[in-house]
Motif scaffolding. Structure first.
Motif, PDB file in Angstrom:
ATOM      1  N   UNK A  91       0.840  -1.311  -0.218  1.00 36.12           N
ATOM      2  CA  UNK A  91       0.102   0.044   0.080  1.00 36.12           C
ATOM      3  C   UNK A  91       0.719   1.375   0.160  1.00 36.12           C
ATOM      4  N   UNK A  92       1.850   1.170   0.861  1.00 37.85           N
ATOM      5  CA  UNK A  92       2.772   2.299   0.728  1.00 37.85           C
ATOM      6  C   UNK A  92       3.333   2.674  -0.493  1.00 37.85           C
ATOM      7  N   UNK A  93       3.887   1.524  -1.339  1.00 33.24           N
ATOM      8  CA  UNK A  93       4.475   1.551  -2.641  1.00 33.24           C
ATOM      9  C   UNK A  93       3.265   2.370  -3.543  1.00 33.24           C
ATOM     10  N   UNK A  94       2.165   1.745  -3.646  1.00 37.14           N
ATOM     11  CA  UNK A  94       1.056   2.248  -4.415  1.00 37.14           C
ATOM     12  C   UNK A  94       0.567   3.802  -4.133  1.00 37.14           C
ATOM     13  N   UNK A  95       0.964   4.078  -2.871  1.00 40.76           N
ATOM     14  CA  UNK A  95       0.232   5.484  -2.298  1.00 40.76           C
ATOM     15  C   UNK A  95       1.599   6.650  -2.868  1.00 40.76           C
ATOM     16  N   UNK A  96       2.689   5.799  -3.003  1.00 41.91           N
ATOM     17  CA  UNK A  96       3.643   6.729  -3.352  1.00 41.91           C
ATOM     18  C   UNK A  96       3.636   7.128  -5.021  1.00 41.91           C
ATOM     19  N   UNK A  97       2.896   6.093  -5.655  1.00 41.40           N
ATOM     20  CA  UNK A  97       2.845   6.107  -7.003  1.00 41.40           C
ATOM     21  C   UNK A  97       1.732   7.256  -7.279  1.00 41.40           C
ATOM     22  N   UNK A  98       0.501   7.318  -6.531  1.00 41.64           N
ATOM     23  CA  UNK A  98      -0.736   7.858  -6.612  1.00 41.64           C
ATOM     24  C   UNK A  98      -0.881   9.227  -5.831  1.00 41.64           C
ATOM     25  N   UNK A 181       8.113   6.941   6.639  1.00 40.00           N
ATOM     26  CA  UNK A 181       7.281   6.619   5.452  1.00 40.00           C
ATOM     27  C   UNK A 181       6.380   7.711   5.043  1.00 40.00           C
ATOM     28  N   UNK A 182       5.984   8.661   5.773  1.00 35.59           N
ATOM     29  CA  UNK A 182       5.669  10.044   5.241  1.00 35.59           C
ATOM     30  C   UNK A 182       6.434  10.735   4.093  1.00 35.59           C
ATOM     31  N   UNK A 183       7.817  10.729   4.353  1.00 37.28           N
ATOM     32  CA  UNK A 183       8.687  11.464   3.602  1.00 37.28           C
ATOM     33  C   UNK A 183       8.916  10.838   2.187  1.00 37.28           C
ATOM     34  N   UNK A 184       8.712   9.319   2.326  1.00 35.66           N
ATOM     35  CA  UNK A 184       9.207   8.600   1.203  1.00 35.66           C
ATOM     36  C   UNK A 184       7.810   8.534   0.243  1.00 35.66           C
ATOM     37  N   UNK A 185       6.411   8.732   0.861  1.00 34.88           N
ATOM     38  CA  UNK A 185       5.495   8.713   0.100  1.00 34.88           C
ATOM     39  C   UNK A 185       5.173  10.028  -0.484  1.00 34.88           C
ATOM     40  N   UNK A 186       5.563  10.933   0.148  1.00 31.12           N
ATOM     41  CA  UNK A 186       5.354  12.357  -0.274  1.00 31.12           C
ATOM     42  C   UNK A 186       6.487  12.771  -1.462  1.00 31.12           C
ATOM     43  N   UNK A 187       7.695  12.045  -1.446  1.00 29.78           N
ATOM     44  CA  UNK A 187       8.440  12.132  -2.245  1.00 29.78           C
ATOM     45  C   UNK A 187       8.379  11.363  -3.759  1.00 29.78           C
ATOM     46  N   UNK A 188       7.381  10.610  -3.672  1.00 29.46           N
ATOM     47  CA  UNK A 188       6.895   9.737  -4.807  1.00 29.46           C
ATOM     48  C   UNK A 188       7.932   8.582  -5.195  1.00 29.46           C
ATOM     49  N   UNK A 189       8.429   8.043  -3.912  1.00 26.92           N
ATOM     50  CA  UNK A 189       9.727   7.219  -3.909  1.00 26.92           C
ATOM     51  C   UNK A 189       9.058   5.663  -3.508  1.00 26.92           C
ATOM     52  N   UNK A 190       8.614   4.817  -4.351  1.00 29.52           N
ATOM     53  CA  UNK A 190       7.720   3.706  -4.095  1.00 29.52           C
ATOM     54  C   UNK A 190       8.821   2.791  -3.494  1.00 29.52           C
ATOM     55  N   UNK A 191       9.877   2.728  -3.701  1.00 29.25           N
ATOM     56  CA  UNK A 191      10.651   1.588  -2.848  1.00 29.25           C
ATOM     57  C   UNK A 191      11.206   2.024  -1.542  1.00 29.25           C
ATOM     58  N   UNK A 192      11.239   3.206  -1.450  1.00 33.16           N
ATOM     59  CA  UNK A 192      11.666   3.956  -0.270  1.00 33.16           C
ATOM     60  C   UNK A 192      10.446   3.825   0.734  1.00 33.16           C
ATOM     61  N   UNK A 193       9.356   3.847   0.345  1.00 31.54           N
ATOM     62  CA  UNK A 193       8.114   4.123   0.990  1.00 31.54           C
ATOM     63  C   UNK A 193       7.905   2.539   1.388  1.00 31.54           C
ATOM     64  N   UNK A 194       7.840   1.800   0.513  1.00 30.47           N
ATOM     65  CA  UNK A 194       7.572   0.205   0.920  1.00 30.47           C
ATOM     66  C   UNK A 194       8.622  -0.399   1.901  1.00 30.47           C
ATOM     67  N   UNK A 195       9.953  -0.012   1.969  1.00 29.67           N
ATOM     68  CA  UNK A 195      11.050  -0.306   2.859  1.00 29.67           C
ATOM     69  C   UNK A 195      10.681   0.179   4.224  1.00 29.67           C
ATOM     70  N   UNK A 196      10.339   1.458   4.277  1.00 25.55           N
ATOM     71  CA  UNK A 196       9.927   2.165   5.393  1.00 25.55           C
ATOM     72  C   UNK A 196       8.835   1.564   6.182  1.00 25.55           C
TER      73      UNK A 196
END
Length: 213
Positions: A91-98, A181-196
């Motif tokens: 979900x974090x990965x997809x959120x970063x994309x969307x 998590x917030x920083x990665x999602x807001x930066x549109x970084x799917x890999x970092x968001x998923x890992x965080x």
């Protein structure tokens, strides 16, 4: 709203909250007649509500003994949290994309609220923000199947997470994880968001594993 106006769904909400908060404890019997009298509800609606909570894994029915609050072991709670880690990382990965600009602003405001709650030592507010953050990322991801599965899993292990969120010092430990998590999602970084997200929930699993409950 009077107790007598409660629908089966509303009764399920009331009982779910009582289980999550610890007002109803693991293995406590849930007698239909007693619950009907307490909430001024029909036994039929009580039965439907208990069936709904049984599907969610919060209640179990014991042959010839009725229903009771299901006890979740530490080992099962760890497993549930590890499965959540995989799903919420997706979900974090997809959120970063969307994520949209307005949603970025919303998550950034939530980050400030979380930091403020930690600074003030307000564990209750921090816990509420924690729940909001996970819910918003799942919503932004638009992964409906994952969302439904996560909701069921959270319900089963929520007693452990409810206690963890209120442990002294725990918010200060989890805050940097949530900010990552917030920083990665807001930066549109799917890999970092998923890992965080994965790292955060694996940390939660580690803390649950270390408990004696």
């Amino acid at each position: 709203m009077s107790a007598r106006s409660l629908t089966a769904s509303e009764l399920a909400d009331v009982l779910r909250n009582a289980i999550v908060s610890g007002d109803l404890v693991p293995n406590q019997r849930l007698v239909e007649a007693d619950l009907a009298a307490e909430y001024g509800a029909s036994r039929g609606n009580i039965r439907v509500a208990l069936s709904e909570l049984s599907v969610e894994g919060l209640v179990e029915r014991v042959q010839n003994r009725g229903a009771r609050v299901r006890a979740v072991s530490v080992e099962e709670a760890v497993e549930i949290t590890e499965v959540r880690a995989a799903l919420e990382a997706l979900c974090a990965r997809k959120a970063a994309e969307r994520i949209t600009d307005s949603e970025i602003g919303e998550l950034q405001q939530l980050a400030e609220r979380m930091k403020d709650a930690v600074d003030r030592g307000d564990r209750e507010s921090y816990s509420e923000c924690n729940q909001m953050l996970h819910a918003r990322i799942i919503a932004i991801s638009a992964q409906r199947t994952a969302a439904a599965t996560i909701q069921r899993l959270r319900g089963q292990a929520v007693r452990f997470q409810f206690r963890l969120a209120r442990q002294p010092g725990r918010p200060a430990v989890s805050l940097p994880q949530h900010l990552a998590i917030i920083n990665a999602v807001c930066a549109h970084d799917p890999d970092a968001a998923a890992e965080a997200m994965r790292a955060h929930l694996e940390s939660v699993a580690d803390v649950i594993r270390s408990t004696n409950a």
